[in-house]
Enzyme design. Structure first.
Site, PDB file in Angstrom:
ATOM      1  N   CYS A  94       0.816  -1.138  -0.082  1.00  0.00           N
ATOM      2  CA  CYS A  94      -0.078  -0.052  -0.075  1.00  0.00           C
ATOM      3  C   CYS A  94       0.828   1.390   0.051  1.00  0.00           C
ATOM      4  O   CYS A  94       0.414   2.300  -0.362  1.00  0.00           O
ATOM      5  CB  CYS A  94      -1.036  -0.078   1.034  1.00  0.00           C
ATOM      6  SG  CYS A  94      -2.176  -1.246   1.119  1.00  0.00           S
ATOM      7  N   HIS A 129      -3.320   7.387   2.121  1.00  0.00           N
ATOM      8  CA  HIS A 129      -3.696   5.986   1.865  1.00  0.00           C
ATOM      9  C   HIS A 129      -5.052   5.714   2.542  1.00  0.00           C
ATOM     10  O   HIS A 129      -5.121   5.876   3.692  1.00  0.00           O
ATOM     11  CB  HIS A 129      -2.465   5.093   2.307  1.00  0.00           C
ATOM     12  CG  HIS A 129      -3.152   3.824   2.292  1.00  0.00           C
ATOM     13  ND1 HIS A 129      -3.473   3.271   0.894  1.00  0.00           N
ATOM     14  CD2 HIS A 129      -2.968   2.802   2.804  1.00  0.00           C
ATOM     15  CE1 HIS A 129      -3.921   2.032   0.933  1.00  0.00           C
ATOM     16  NE2 HIS A 129      -3.665   1.750   2.039  1.00  0.00           N
ATOM     17  N   ASN A 189     -10.100   0.170  -0.512  1.00  0.00           N
ATOM     18  CA  ASN A 189      -8.793   0.332  -0.493  1.00  0.00           C
ATOM     19  C   ASN A 189      -8.158  -0.288  -1.458  1.00  0.00           C
ATOM     20  O   ASN A 189      -7.961  -1.379  -1.861  1.00  0.00           O
ATOM     21  CB  ASN A 189      -8.330  -0.655   0.972  1.00  0.00           C
ATOM     22  CG  ASN A 189      -6.741  -0.574   1.127  1.00  0.00           C
ATOM     23  OD1 ASN A 189      -5.739  -0.050   0.334  1.00  0.00           O
ATOM     24  ND2 ASN A 189      -6.135  -1.213   2.302  1.00  0.00           N
TER      25      ASN A 189
HETATM   26  O1  UT7 Z   1      -3.792  -0.828   3.618  1.00  0.00           O
HETATM   27  C1  UT7 Z   1      -3.050  -1.013   4.728  1.00  0.00           C
HETATM   28  C2  UT7 Z   1      -3.306  -2.358   5.347  1.00  0.00           C
HETATM   29  N1  UT7 Z   1      -4.682  -2.640   5.832  1.00  0.00           N
HETATM   30  C3  UT7 Z   1      -5.021  -2.305   7.216  1.00  0.00           C
HETATM   31  O2  UT7 Z   1      -4.168  -1.367   7.804  1.00  0.00           O
HETATM   32  C4  UT7 Z   1      -6.286  -2.619   7.891  1.00  0.00           C
HETATM   33  C5  UT7 Z   1      -6.051  -2.340   9.344  1.00  0.00           C
HETATM   34  N2  UT7 Z   1      -7.056  -3.022  10.236  1.00  0.00           N
HETATM   35  C6  UT7 Z   1      -8.157  -2.434  10.123  1.00  0.00           C
HETATM   36  O3  UT7 Z   1      -8.408  -1.620   9.550  1.00  0.00           O
HETATM   37  C7  UT7 Z   1      -9.327  -3.262  10.915  1.00  0.00           C
HETATM   38  O4  UT7 Z   1      -8.626  -3.996  12.019  1.00  0.00           O
HETATM   39  C8  UT7 Z   1     -10.250  -4.131  10.527  1.00  0.00           C
HETATM   40  C9  UT7 Z   1     -11.292  -3.096   9.754  1.00  0.00           C
HETATM   41  C10 UT7 Z   1      -9.618  -4.737   9.299  1.00  0.00           C
HETATM   42  C11 UT7 Z   1     -11.020  -4.790  11.348  1.00  0.00           C
HETATM   43  O5  UT7 Z   1     -11.769  -4.166  12.303  1.00  0.00           O
HETATM   44  P1  UT7 Z   1     -11.633  -4.521  13.635  1.00  0.00           P
HETATM   45  O6  UT7 Z   1     -12.455  -3.290  14.567  1.00  0.00           O
HETATM   46  O7  UT7 Z   1     -10.163  -4.543  14.107  1.00  0.00           O
HETATM   47  O8  UT7 Z   1     -12.234  -5.789  13.821  1.00  0.00           O
HETATM   48  P2  UT7 Z   1     -11.811  -7.104  14.334  1.00  0.00           P
HETATM   49  O9  UT7 Z   1     -10.826  -7.751  13.327  1.00  0.00           O
HETATM   50  O10 UT7 Z   1     -11.107  -7.056  15.853  1.00  0.00           O
HETATM   51  O11 UT7 Z   1     -13.164  -8.095  14.459  1.00  0.00           O
HETATM   52  C12 UT7 Z   1     -14.255  -7.696  15.374  1.00  0.00           C
HETATM   53  C13 UT7 Z   1     -15.380  -8.675  15.076  1.00  0.00           C
HETATM   54  C14 UT7 Z   1     -14.930 -10.195  15.017  1.00  0.00           C
HETATM   55  O12 UT7 Z   1     -15.898 -11.054  15.569  1.00  0.00           O
HETATM   56  P3  UT7 Z   1     -15.853 -11.378  17.238  1.00  0.00           P
HETATM   57  O13 UT7 Z   1     -14.745 -12.171  17.259  1.00  0.00           O
HETATM   58  O14 UT7 Z   1     -15.797 -10.098  17.870  1.00  0.00           O
HETATM   59  O15 UT7 Z   1     -17.082 -12.151  17.323  1.00  0.00           O
HETATM   60  C15 UT7 Z   1     -14.664 -10.743  13.687  1.00  0.00           C
HETATM   61  O16 UT7 Z   1     -14.795 -11.916  13.465  1.00  0.00           O
HETATM   62  O17 UT7 Z   1     -15.811  -8.566  13.693  1.00  0.00           O
HETATM   63  C16 UT7 Z   1     -15.699  -9.816  12.855  1.00  0.00           C
HETATM   64  N3  UT7 Z   1     -15.559  -9.889  11.471  1.00  0.00           N
HETATM   65  C17 UT7 Z   1     -16.657  -9.213  10.563  1.00  0.00           C
HETATM   66  N4  UT7 Z   1     -17.927  -9.121  10.791  1.00  0.00           N
HETATM   67  C18 UT7 Z   1     -18.520  -8.788   9.904  1.00  0.00           C
HETATM   68  C19 UT7 Z   1     -14.377  -9.540  10.860  1.00  0.00           C
HETATM   69  N5  UT7 Z   1     -14.613  -9.166   9.740  1.00  0.00           N
HETATM   70  C20 UT7 Z   1     -15.902  -8.799   9.450  1.00  0.00           C
HETATM   71  C21 UT7 Z   1     -16.794  -8.648   8.549  1.00  0.00           C
HETATM   72  N6  UT7 Z   1     -18.165  -8.645   8.595  1.00  0.00           N
HETATM   73  N7  UT7 Z   1     -16.287  -8.454   7.046  1.00  0.00           N
END
Ligand code: UT7
Length: 326
Positions: free
Chosen positions: A113, A253, A283
């Site tokens: 990225c 970004h 993204n």
């Molecule tokens: O371009 C550079 C590279 N990319 C990044 O820098 C991305 C950096 N990370 C992020 O932006 C965030 O971590 C995400 C947007 C990817 C995820 O957000 P989060 O608030 O960190 O969520 P999480 O991974 O902690 O997941 C929370 C919950 C989980 O469920 P439980 O365990 O709380 O029941 C996941 O299983 O959300 C669930 N989950 C989803 N639910 C619905 C994960 N993906 C999804 C989804 N839809 N697509």
């Protein structure tokens, strides 16, 4: 002093749009979750059979036309991509052939990225050294072709697209004022796609064991991103002895609205100076900044003389920032 001045911008987004509601039909997710966690509402998706070069070529032609040049005027082509058409030859060479820039040297830059910032820096160095006068830097990504739609943690985040800028050697105070790049290879496992390279080639076993997937440790990456991306923004200001008051627009970004706004807050940059298009494009990795630059120019957010801050972070880990006087 010779500077690299950005004299043309262009972008290309495929016509097909996939909204969060569309994704709900085949990914275990909701529009509400995606919008709240990331700010994404939709993404563009290329047609079957299209690779990064098919998106990068029209973006490049638009940038060259906006610079008032022809492809024959280009000395150097850098294509920044983590979703190249092939491992080799480079996507830059494919684009060179598609646009007819027969005089240009061409190569790819992969910093995920942060690719566009790394590419911009390489082009800037070539121009400042006097080796080349006119460079084309393209960010082009066909990411939706390398996603596993069954992995909701990554499937909802990315989109296809390409953006390009033309840089030209010029005297005066307009152009790239500073460049800052960083990397931390010890954190490579936070965002990785292992399959398809030389270590895990495409075999039925490797495919079946998930090695083709993008694996992301989202929360850890989020935490690191806030630190290194915010740091890159601060560094750019320090390098130029500026404060956020001196900036006209911040083109980040576009990975996550929450990460972007945390970086803006860190340097006291008000929301209205932050350019966001993540809701429309998701993204697009190395394409996100050049797409946003072109859109911001078209919308009048960037004008001649504007002080523009660009910054990114991504897999590697990699990060970077630059301040440009337009
Ligand atoms: O371009 C550079 C590279 N990319 C990044 O820098 C991305 C950096 N990370 C992020 O932006 C965030 O971590 C995400 C947007 C990817 C995820 O957000 P989060 O608030 O960190 O969520 P999480 O991974 O902690 O997941 C929370 C919950 C989980 O469920 P439980 O365990 O709380 O029941 C996941 O299983 O959300 C669930 N989950 C989803 N639910 C619905 C994960 N993906 C999804 C989804 N839809 N697509």
């Amino acid at each position: 002093m010779i500077r690299s001045q950005i004299i043309g911008t262009g972008h290309f987004l495929p016509e097909k749009v996939l909204t969060n509601k569309d994704l709900e039909q085949f990914v275990d997710t909701t529009d509400e979750w995606i919008v709240q966690r990331t700010g994404i509402q939709q993404r563009h998706m290329a047609n079957d059979g299209e690779g990064a070069s098919d998106l990068g070529a029209p973006a490049a032609l638009r940038a060259i036309a906006s610079a008032g040049l022809t492809p024959e005027d280009i000395d150097l082509i850098l294509c920044c991509t983590m979703s190249p058409d092939y491992l080799f030859p480079s996507t830059a060479c494919l684009i060179q052939s598609k646009i007819g820039a027969s005089r240009a040297a061409a190569m790819d830059v992969n910093a995920a990225c942060s690719g566009f910032l790394y590419g911009l820096s390489v082009a800037n160095a070539h121009i400042q050294s006097g080796q080349y006068k006119t460079a084309l830097v393209i960010g082009s990504e066909r990411v939706t072709n390398i996603l596993n739609w069954e992995r909701r943690d990554t499937a909802v985040l990315f989109g296809d697209g390409a953006g390009a800028v033309v840089l030209r050697a010029a005297e005066g105070d307009r152009g790239i004022l500073s460049m800052f790049l960083g990397a931390d290879g010890t954190q490579g496992n936070l965002l990785i796609r292992e399959g398809g390279g030389s270590k895990y080639p495409i075999t039925p076993e490797n495919y079946a064991s998930g090695l083709r997937d993008i694996i992301m440790k989202g929360q850890d990456l989020f935490r690191r991103a806030v630190v290194v991306f915010g740091g890159a923004v601060q560094k750019a200001l320090e390098q130029n002895g500026m404060t956020s008051d001196d900036l006209d627009v911040f083109i980040p970004h576009q990975a996550n609205v929450r990460i972007i706004m945390a970086a803006a807050e860190r340097v006291g940059l008000p929301e209205e100076k932050v350019y966001l298009n993540i809701n429309r494009t998701a993204n697009t990795t190395s394409a996100s900044i050049p797409i946003a630059l072109d859109q911001a120019c078209a919308e009048g957010r960037i004008r001649e003389g504007s002080i523009v801050l660009v910054a990114s972070f991504g897999a590697g880990l990699t990060w970077g920032s630059s301040i440009i006087r337009w």
